[in-house]
Write an enzyme that holds these catalytic residues in place. Structure first.
Site, mmCIF file in Angstrom:
data_model
loop_
_atom_site.group_PDB
_atom_site.id
_atom_site.type_symbol
_atom_site.label_atom_id
_atom_site.label_comp_id
_atom_site.label_asym_id
_atom_site.label_seq_id
_atom_site.Cartn_x
_atom_site.Cartn_y
_atom_site.Cartn_z
ATOM 1 N N PRO A 34 0.793 -1.228 0.000
ATOM 2 C CG PRO A 34 -0.157 -1.126 2.112
ATOM 3 C CD PRO A 34 0.515 -2.075 1.162
ATOM 4 C CG ASN A 35 -0.275 4.302 1.274
ATOM 5 O OD1 ASN A 35 -1.228 4.842 0.748
ATOM 6 N ND2 ASN A 35 -0.348 3.740 2.464
ATOM 7 N NE ARG A 69 3.892 6.699 1.690
ATOM 8 C CZ ARG A 69 4.151 5.477 2.141
ATOM 9 N NH1 ARG A 69 4.675 4.573 1.330
ATOM 10 N NH2 ARG A 69 3.899 5.167 3.370
ATOM 11 C CE1 TYR A 102 8.844 5.136 2.792
ATOM 12 C CE2 TYR A 102 7.307 6.970 2.906
ATOM 13 C CZ TYR A 102 7.796 5.788 3.417
ATOM 14 O OH TYR A 102 7.246 5.261 4.554
ATOM 15 C CG ASN A 148 8.330 -1.824 0.658
ATOM 16 O OD1 ASN A 148 7.725 -1.916 1.726
ATOM 17 N ND2 ASN A 148 8.972 -0.728 0.294
ATOM 18 C CB ALA A 199 1.375 0.349 6.625
ATOM 19 C CG HIS A 255 4.920 -1.943 10.430
ATOM 20 N ND1 HIS A 255 6.259 -2.257 10.556
ATOM 21 C CD2 HIS A 255 4.863 -0.938 9.513
ATOM 22 C CE1 HIS A 255 6.960 -1.462 9.757
ATOM 23 N NE2 HIS A 255 6.142 -0.661 9.112
ATOM 24 C CG ASP A 273 -0.413 -17.281 8.717
ATOM 25 O OD1 ASP A 273 0.608 -17.444 9.405
ATOM 26 O OD2 ASP A 273 -1.559 -17.222 9.201
ATOM 27 C CD GLU A 330 10.541 -7.270 6.561
ATOM 28 O OE1 GLU A 330 10.708 -8.388 7.116
ATOM 29 O OE2 GLU A 330 10.257 -6.240 7.202
ATOM 30 C CG HIS A 335 11.005 -2.079 5.148
ATOM 31 N ND1 HIS A 335 9.644 -2.034 4.978
ATOM 32 C CD2 HIS A 335 11.276 -3.219 5.828
ATOM 33 C CE1 HIS A 335 9.110 -3.093 5.551
ATOM 34 N NE2 HIS A 335 10.071 -3.831 6.070
ATOM 35 N NE ARG A 363 9.732 6.405 8.671
ATOM 36 C CZ ARG A 363 8.820 6.181 7.711
ATOM 37 N NH1 ARG A 363 9.009 5.174 6.844
ATOM 38 N NH2 ARG A 363 7.756 6.937 7.610
ATOM 39 N NE ARG A 365 6.575 4.718 10.001
ATOM 40 C CZ ARG A 365 5.497 4.788 9.202
ATOM 41 N NH1 ARG A 365 5.220 3.802 8.392
ATOM 42 N NH2 ARG A 365 4.721 5.851 9.193
HETATM 43 C C1 DQA Z 1 8.116 1.182 4.129
HETATM 44 C C2 DQA Z 1 8.123 1.449 5.635
HETATM 45 C C3 DQA Z 1 6.751 1.229 6.238
HETATM 46 O O1 DQA Z 1 6.770 1.482 7.623
HETATM 47 C C4 DQA Z 1 5.755 2.163 5.591
HETATM 48 O O2 DQA Z 1 4.458 1.925 6.099
HETATM 49 C C5 DQA Z 1 5.774 2.095 4.112
HETATM 50 C C6 DQA Z 1 7.058 2.013 3.416
HETATM 51 C C7 DQA Z 1 9.474 1.523 3.479
HETATM 52 O O3 DQA Z 1 9.682 1.097 2.343
HETATM 53 O O4 DQA Z 1 10.299 2.227 4.067
HETATM 54 O O5 DQA Z 1 4.743 2.205 3.450
HETATM 55 O O6 DQA Z 1 7.864 -0.192 3.911
#
Ligand code: DQA
Length: 141
Positions: A10-11, A18, A23, A74, A77, A80, A87, A98, A100, A107, A111
């Site tokens: 998401p996002n 953003r 980022y 990635n 959110a 978390h 699963d 994983e 980020h 942060r 997180r």
């Molecule tokens: C993120 C870190 C997460 O805490 C956050 O919610 C994101 C981006 C990162 O790439 O730094 O959406 O995964």
């Protein structure tokens, strides 16, 4: 030919727009083009969704493919919060790294916890978009 799937949660469709101080200013579309040019010998697929269930469906769809070397995830959110994504990662065969963009540990406390780290092959965080390249390197090594 090696094949890697990058999944963004998401996002992350808003990269470049953003919170650019956190980022960066590069869009994921531009980054994917650049990374494909850097790895002409690797098939790099990209998927993004803002929906938890869609991410799980994608992990199920691709997570048993014999020709897929690894998944770079990635989860945004959902990292978390999502026991369901954890699963799904546990259920599939393809290793998941994983990733980020930001250093989540520098942060807010919320997180600092990841539901998925324990079921991933490894974790890369804090290197900006280069975190994805480092994950690709880890999968190919
Ligand atoms: C993120 C870190 C997460 O805490 C956050 O919610 C994101 C981006 C990162 O790439 O730094 O959406 O995964």
């Amino acid at each position: 030919m090696a094949r890697i799937l990058i999944i963004n949660g998401p996002n992350l469709n808003l990269l470049g727009v953003r919170e650019p101080d956190i980022y960066g200013k590069v869009t994921m579309e531009d980054y994917i083009e650049a990374i494909k040019a850097d790895y002409p010998h690797v098939e790099i697929d990209y998927y993004q969704s803002n929906h938890e269930g869609d991410i799980i469906d994608k992990l199920h769809e691709d997570g048993f493919a014999n020709d897929l070397n690894g998944i770079v995830l990635n989860a945004g959110a959902y990292t978390h919060t999502s026991l369901a994504i954890a699963d799904a990662i546990k259920a599939i065969k393809v290793p998941v790294v994983e990733v980020h963009i930001s250093n989540v540990h520098s942060r807010e406390a919320v997180r600092h916890t990841s539901m998925i780290s324990g079921v991933c092959r490894g974790v890369i965080a804090g290197f900006g978009l280069d975190s994805y390249r480092l994950a690709i390197e880890a999968i190919l090594s």
